[in-house]
Design a protein around this motif. Sequence first.
Motif, PDB file in Angstrom:
ATOM      1  N   UNK A  40       0.788  -1.254   0.191  1.00  0.00           N
ATOM      2  CA  UNK A  40      -0.136   0.063   0.030  1.00  0.00           C
ATOM      3  C   UNK A  40       0.788   1.193  -0.038  1.00  0.00           C
ATOM      4  N   UNK A  41       2.021   1.126  -0.034  1.00  0.00           N
ATOM      5  CA  UNK A  41       2.936   2.185  -0.023  1.00  0.00           C
ATOM      6  C   UNK A  41       3.062   2.989   1.220  1.00  0.00           C
ATOM      7  N   UNK A  42       2.912   2.129   2.519  1.00  0.00           N
ATOM      8  CA  UNK A  42       2.945   2.755   3.617  1.00  0.00           C
ATOM      9  C   UNK A  42       3.762   1.981   4.681  1.00  0.00           C
ATOM     10  N   UNK A  43       5.212   1.698   4.048  1.00  0.00           N
ATOM     11  CA  UNK A  43       6.322   0.899   4.829  1.00  0.00           C
ATOM     12  C   UNK A  43       7.050   1.976   5.697  1.00  0.00           C
ATOM     13  N   UNK A  44       6.321   2.409   6.588  1.00  0.00           N
ATOM     14  CA  UNK A  44       6.900   3.325   7.562  1.00  0.00           C
ATOM     15  C   UNK A  44       7.507   2.666   8.775  1.00  0.00           C
ATOM     16  N   UNK A  45       7.051   1.453   9.222  1.00  0.00           N
ATOM     17  CA  UNK A  45       7.716   0.827  10.416  1.00  0.00           C
ATOM     18  C   UNK A  45       8.904   0.033   9.941  1.00  0.00           C
ATOM     19  N   UNK A  46       9.789  -0.228  10.954  1.00  0.00           N
ATOM     20  CA  UNK A  46      11.107  -0.872  10.661  1.00  0.00           C
ATOM     21  C   UNK A  46      10.671  -2.107  10.227  1.00  0.00           C
ATOM     22  N   UNK A  47       9.981  -2.809  10.641  1.00  0.00           N
ATOM     23  CA  UNK A  47       9.660  -4.145  10.022  1.00  0.00           C
ATOM     24  C   UNK A  47       9.099  -4.230   8.767  1.00  0.00           C
ATOM     25  N   UNK A  48       8.267  -3.316   8.330  1.00  0.00           N
ATOM     26  CA  UNK A  48       7.839  -3.131   7.137  1.00  0.00           C
ATOM     27  C   UNK A  48       8.965  -2.989   6.077  1.00  0.00           C
ATOM     28  N   UNK A  49       9.833  -1.965   6.264  1.00  0.00           N
ATOM     29  CA  UNK A  49      11.023  -1.551   5.442  1.00  0.00           C
ATOM     30  C   UNK A  49      11.937  -2.944   5.304  1.00  0.00           C
TER      31      UNK A  49
END
Length: 76
Positions: free
Chosen positions: A37-46
């Motif tokens: 969704x283009x919301x890779x803001x958390x460290x785990x998502x990145x």
Amino acid sequence: MIKSHTDNKVLLKDLHKFHYNILCRSEMGDRGAEVLAGRAKSISAKHYLVHELDKLTKQYGKAMSKFISRDPVSGN
């Protein structure tokens, strides 16, 4: 175009939410859905985006194939 084919009952944002919910309930989970969704803001998502892109690709394929192969009436 979506509005014209659905008598103004379905909006693009509705389809976006529907797609997001399918992904969250698949083996991708919230992290994978956030990344797509283009919301890779958390460290785990990145981390997921950078180091597990192949895994993400396979999980997306599985999630969509399960959904697309279902009968829309019965859900099977």
